[in-house]
Design an enzyme around this catalytic site. Structure first.
Site, PDB file in Angstrom:
ATOM      1  N   ASP A  17       0.827  -1.212   0.000  1.00 22.41           N
ATOM      2  CA  ASP A  17       0.000   0.000   0.000  1.00 22.41           C
ATOM      3  C   ASP A  17       0.862   1.263   0.000  1.00 22.41           C
ATOM      4  OD1 ASP A  17      -2.320   1.448   0.001  1.00 22.41           O
ATOM      5  OD2 ASP A  17      -2.716   1.210   2.141  1.00 22.41           O
ATOM      6  N   GLY A  18       0.333   2.308  -0.635  1.00 25.04           N
ATOM      7  CA  GLY A  18       0.996   3.615  -0.571  1.00 25.04           C
ATOM      8  C   GLY A  18       1.539   4.131  -1.889  1.00 25.04           C
ATOM      9  N   GLY A  20      -0.085   5.377  -4.481  1.00 23.75           N
ATOM     10  CA  GLY A  20      -0.758   6.620  -4.888  1.00 23.75           C
ATOM     11  C   GLY A  20      -0.207   7.812  -4.121  1.00 23.75           C
ATOM     12  N   ARG A  30      -1.005   8.926 -10.089  1.00 24.59           N
ATOM     13  CA  ARG A  30      -0.968   7.724  -9.248  1.00 24.59           C
ATOM     14  C   ARG A  30      -0.332   6.530  -9.965  1.00 24.59           C
ATOM     15  NH1 ARG A  30      -4.165   7.243  -4.915  1.00 24.59           N
ATOM     16  NH2 ARG A  30      -4.531   5.056  -5.417  1.00 24.59           N
ATOM     17  N   ASN A  65     -10.765  -3.293  -5.994  1.00 27.80           N
ATOM     18  CA  ASN A  65     -10.030  -2.267  -6.743  1.00 27.80           C
ATOM     19  C   ASN A  65     -10.708  -1.861  -8.056  1.00 27.80           C
ATOM     20  OD1 ASN A  65      -6.657  -3.301  -5.729  1.00 27.80           O
ATOM     21  ND2 ASN A  65      -8.017  -1.774  -4.849  1.00 27.80           N
ATOM     22  N   ILE A 188      -6.513  -5.431   7.459  1.00 31.28           N
ATOM     23  CA  ILE A 188      -6.217  -6.586   6.595  1.00 31.28           C
ATOM     24  C   ILE A 188      -6.801  -6.378   5.197  1.00 31.28           C
ATOM     25  CG2 ILE A 188      -6.473  -9.113   6.410  1.00 31.28           C
ATOM     26  CD1 ILE A 188      -5.231  -8.871   9.024  1.00 31.28           C
TER      27      ILE A 188
HETATM   28  C1  FPP Z   1      -2.098   0.137  -3.191  1.00 36.31           C
HETATM   29  O1  FPP Z   1      -1.590   1.458  -3.226  1.00 36.31           O
HETATM   30  C2  FPP Z   1      -1.579  -0.584  -4.292  1.00 36.31           C
HETATM   31  C3  FPP Z   1      -2.323  -1.204  -5.246  1.00 36.31           C
HETATM   32  C4  FPP Z   1      -3.787  -1.190  -5.283  1.00 36.31           C
HETATM   33  C5  FPP Z   1      -1.689  -1.893  -6.333  1.00 36.31           C
HETATM   34  C6  FPP Z   1      -0.438  -2.603  -5.979  1.00 36.31           C
HETATM   35  C7  FPP Z   1       0.240  -2.848  -7.236  1.00 36.31           C
HETATM   36  C8  FPP Z   1       1.549  -2.806  -7.460  1.00 36.31           C
HETATM   37  C9  FPP Z   1       2.598  -2.629  -6.419  1.00 36.31           C
HETATM   38  C10 FPP Z   1       2.069  -2.935  -8.793  1.00 36.31           C
HETATM   39  C11 FPP Z   1       1.261  -3.845  -9.651  1.00 36.31           C
HETATM   40  C12 FPP Z   1       1.759  -5.205  -9.595  1.00 36.31           C
HETATM   41  C13 FPP Z   1       1.869  -5.938 -10.679  1.00 36.31           C
HETATM   42  C14 FPP Z   1       2.375  -7.303 -10.532  1.00 36.31           C
HETATM   43  C15 FPP Z   1       1.539  -5.437 -11.997  1.00 36.31           C
HETATM   44  P1  FPP Z   1      -2.656   2.621  -3.299  1.00 36.31           P
HETATM   45  O2  FPP Z   1      -2.874   2.936  -4.739  1.00 36.31           O
HETATM   46  O3  FPP Z   1      -3.882   2.269  -2.555  1.00 36.31           O
HETATM   47  O4  FPP Z   1      -1.867   3.773  -2.613  1.00 36.31           O
HETATM   48  P2  FPP Z   1      -2.510   4.916  -1.717  1.00 36.31           P
HETATM   49  O5  FPP Z   1      -3.074   4.237  -0.497  1.00 36.31           O
HETATM   50  O6  FPP Z   1      -1.328   5.771  -1.406  1.00 36.31           O
HETATM   51  O7  FPP Z   1      -3.542   5.605  -2.543  1.00 36.31           O
END
Ligand code: FPP
Length: 250
Positions: A17-18, A20, A30, A65, A188
């Site tokens: 997470d994180g 964005g 993002r 998502n 979680i």
């Molecule tokens: C959460 O950060 C992250 C995700 C929803 C996606 C995680 C994906 C990756 C690390 C890369 C993709 C992986 C592959 C294998 C293609 P967030 O967007 O919720 O961040 P925020 O909480 O800061 O908004």
């Protein structure tokens, strides 16, 4: 060191997470954060393999998502295609076996084909198993396990934990010893609900693109200091060498 080696988790699960916020802080879109997130993931796989971790399971796209803006969802789907094209050979060369867990039905044919290609190419690798949770939800996992058990003819009285475990998406792996969530949230979020029953939980404010080898080692050191009891009692050796029993714990 020998004692420490014994305390390396066999299976680590990660909510990455994180991304964005990492991008926003740099006034970038993002999706750029997600791109750096892929690089962090590649680094994490390398570090985990080097530390002797056998299973790494990451939450790349949750069942929830899809609610994100359309351009972010399509950006993430495109990222799968570019990440597989860019990194698959390298990951396979260092002995990574890739498995995808999640509901494949709702994922586009192109993305499904890319993941299935990655699974096929790495099927014989043995150093570390990377399970990518994609269109995955912990509740979905429990429901699909029940449905498949019933479809196989299981009667109500035959359904128990051992049977359902065989139908869970991660049936091939031991339960995670260590659950890590980056990005500062302490929840979680419908990740491996069944499997984390006795995992040690580790939360850090570090944003996922910054989660490097030093941060992984911090999490591993924290894990190594934990006392895992699985609902039993804590035992310790008193100064006189006598085994003493401390407070019961859940
Ligand atoms: C959460 O950060 C992250 C995700 C929803 C996606 C995680 C994906 C990756 C690390 C890369 C993709 C992986 C592959 C294998 C293609 P967030 O967007 O919720 O961040 P925020 O909480 O800061 O908004």
């Amino acid at each position: 060191m020998a004692d420490n080696a014994k305390r390396i988790p066999r299976h680590v699960a990660v909510v990455m997470d994180g991304n964005g916020r990492w991008a926003n802080k740099r006034l970038m879109p993002r999706i750029v954060g997600h791109k750096y997130g892929v690089d962090a993931l590649i680094g994490c796989i390398n570090t985990c393999a080097d530390r002797g971790i056998e299973y790494l399971t990451v939450f790349a796209f949750s069942s929830e998502n899809w609610k994100r803006p359309e351009d972010e969802v399509s950006g993430l789907m495109n990222l799968v295609l570019t990440a597989v094209a860019k990194y698959l050979a390298r990951l396979s060369d260092i002995g990574v076996r890739i498995q995808i867990i999640g509901d494949r039905a709702a994922v586009s044919e192109k993305v499904r084909a890319a993941w299935e290609h990655a699974e096929r190419v790495t099927a014989g690798n043995k150093r570390i198993t990377l399970s990518v949770a994609f269109n995955y939800g912990g509740r979905w996992d429990i429901v699909q396990a029940c449905q498949r058990a019933v479809a196989d003819g299981a009667r109500a009285e035959q359904i128990d934990e051992a049977l359902l475990s065989k139908y869970m998406a991660l049936a091939y792996a031991p339960d995670p010893d260590l659950f890590i969530r980056t990005g500062g949230e302490v929840r979680i979020s419908n990740f491996l609900l069944w499997q984390v029953a006795y995992s040690e939980l580790y939360f850090t404010d570090c944003l996922w693109p910054d989660f490097d080898a030093a941060e992984i080692d911090k999490a591993l050191a924290d894990y190594a200091a934990r006392d895992r009891r699985y609902g039993g009692v804590k035992t310790d050796i008193s100064a006189s060498g006598q085994k003493i029993t401390l407070a019961p714990d859940a």
